[in-house]
Scaffold this motif. Sequence first.
Motif, PDB file in Angstrom:
ATOM      1  N   LEU A   9       0.846  -1.192   0.000  1.00 18.25           N
ATOM      2  CA  LEU A   9       0.000   0.000   0.000  1.00 18.25           C
ATOM      3  C   LEU A   9       0.882   1.244   0.000  1.00 18.25           C
ATOM      4  O   LEU A   9       1.978   1.227   0.547  1.00 18.25           O
ATOM      5  CB  LEU A   9      -0.866   0.034   1.259  1.00 18.25           C
ATOM      6  CG  LEU A   9      -2.060  -0.894   1.329  1.00 18.25           C
ATOM      7  CD1 LEU A   9      -2.739  -0.756   2.683  1.00 18.25           C
ATOM      8  CD2 LEU A   9      -3.044  -0.594   0.229  1.00 18.25           C
ATOM      9  N   GLU A  10       0.380   2.291  -0.584  1.00 24.40           N
ATOM     10  CA  GLU A  10       1.082   3.564  -0.539  1.00 24.40           C
ATOM     11  C   GLU A  10       0.270   4.538   0.292  1.00 24.40           C
ATOM     12  O   GLU A  10      -0.926   4.682   0.080  1.00 24.40           O
ATOM     13  CB  GLU A  10       1.266   4.133  -1.944  1.00 24.40           C
ATOM     14  CG  GLU A  10       2.272   3.375  -2.775  1.00 24.40           C
ATOM     15  CD  GLU A  10       2.559   4.060  -4.096  1.00 24.40           C
ATOM     16  OE1 GLU A  10       2.406   5.294  -4.165  1.00 24.40           O
ATOM     17  OE2 GLU A  10       2.923   3.353  -5.030  1.00 24.40           O
ATOM     18  N   GLY A  11       0.923   5.180   1.242  1.00 20.97           N
ATOM     19  CA  GLY A  11       0.237   6.165   2.059  1.00 20.97           C
ATOM     20  C   GLY A  11       0.092   7.488   1.332  1.00 20.97           C
ATOM     21  O   GLY A  11       0.887   7.828   0.471  1.00 20.97           O
ATOM     22  N   ASP A  12      -0.939   8.226   1.678  1.00 14.09           N
ATOM     23  CA  ASP A  12      -1.159   9.548   1.084  1.00 14.09           C
ATOM     24  C   ASP A  12      -0.435  10.640   1.868  1.00 14.09           C
ATOM     25  O   ASP A  12      -0.093  11.678   1.312  1.00 14.09           O
ATOM     26  CB  ASP A  12      -2.653   9.870   1.044  1.00 14.09           C
ATOM     27  CG  ASP A  12      -3.415   8.954   0.105  1.00 14.09           C
ATOM     28  OD1 ASP A  12      -2.841   8.529  -0.917  1.00 14.09           O
ATOM     29  OD2 ASP A  12      -4.587   8.662   0.385  1.00 14.09           O
ATOM     30  N   TYR A  13      -0.238  10.418   3.161  1.00 13.85           N
ATOM     31  CA  TYR A  13       0.419  11.415   4.016  1.00 13.85           C
ATOM     32  C   TYR A  13       1.872  11.042   4.243  1.00 13.85           C
ATOM     33  O   TYR A  13       2.226   9.867   4.319  1.00 13.85           O
ATOM     34  CB  TYR A  13      -0.254  11.477   5.394  1.00 13.85           C
ATOM     35  CG  TYR A  13      -1.550  12.233   5.426  1.00 13.85           C
ATOM     36  CD1 TYR A  13      -1.564  13.623   5.453  1.00 13.85           C
ATOM     37  CD2 TYR A  13      -2.763  11.557   5.460  1.00 13.85           C
ATOM     38  CE1 TYR A  13      -2.755  14.328   5.510  1.00 13.85           C
ATOM     39  CE2 TYR A  13      -3.966  12.254   5.521  1.00 13.85           C
ATOM     40  CZ  TYR A  13      -3.947  13.633   5.548  1.00 13.85           C
ATOM     41  OH  TYR A  13      -5.125  14.328   5.604  1.00 13.85           O
ATOM     42  N   ARG A  14       2.697  12.068   4.425  1.00 17.77           N
ATOM     43  CA  ARG A  14       4.047  11.835   4.921  1.00 17.77           C
ATOM     44  C   ARG A  14       3.907  11.479   6.402  1.00 17.77           C
ATOM     45  O   ARG A  14       2.882  11.729   7.023  1.00 17.77           O
ATOM     46  CB  ARG A  14       4.913  13.081   4.729  1.00 17.77           C
ATOM     47  CG  ARG A  14       5.195  13.362   3.257  1.00 17.77           C
ATOM     48  CD  ARG A  14       6.055  14.584   2.989  1.00 17.77           C
ATOM     49  NE  ARG A  14       5.887  15.657   3.940  1.00 17.77           N
ATOM     50  CZ  ARG A  14       6.850  16.106   4.758  1.00 17.77           C
ATOM     51  NH1 ARG A  14       8.046  15.593   4.712  1.00 17.77           N
ATOM     52  NH2 ARG A  14       6.609  17.086   5.598  1.00 17.77           N
TER      53      ARG A  14
END
Length: 139
Positions: free
Chosen positions: A32-37
């Motif tokens: 999965l790739e997160g949207d937030y840092r």
Amino acid sequence: MRSIPLARTSRTAAVMLMAALVPLLAYAAEPLEGDYRRAPVQPVEVSLLGSNQIRIRYSMPGETLFHSPGVDYRSADGTLQIAIRRCGIKDSGCTATTKATAPKGNPWRPEVVLPYRGEKIMMMYSDGQQQVIPATPSR
């Protein structure tokens, strides 16, 4: 009795099934790739709720054009990956696998409850990932 049409139909069905499953398997293998840092949503707190659920609390940055509807998660190979979603306030098509709720009195600390089967838990951010259970030792 003719078996050729049945065999041809079965073969076609098998090919169609494989064509449908192969993209799903490839998708499931990708992290999965997160949207937030990582920094803007800290602190992220993970707590066990009984033997089969966890609660995740995170900070939602004060942004005027974005919000967090919740998290996406995926469990594979003994790892539960969790990514906090970030959506534009006018993006009605942006959803999350599990919707966040905002506790009364603290709307900037949303929380989600997820199923848990004892996996390693990885928080997925746009600038990396962090293992939270079991906790990694500090250096």
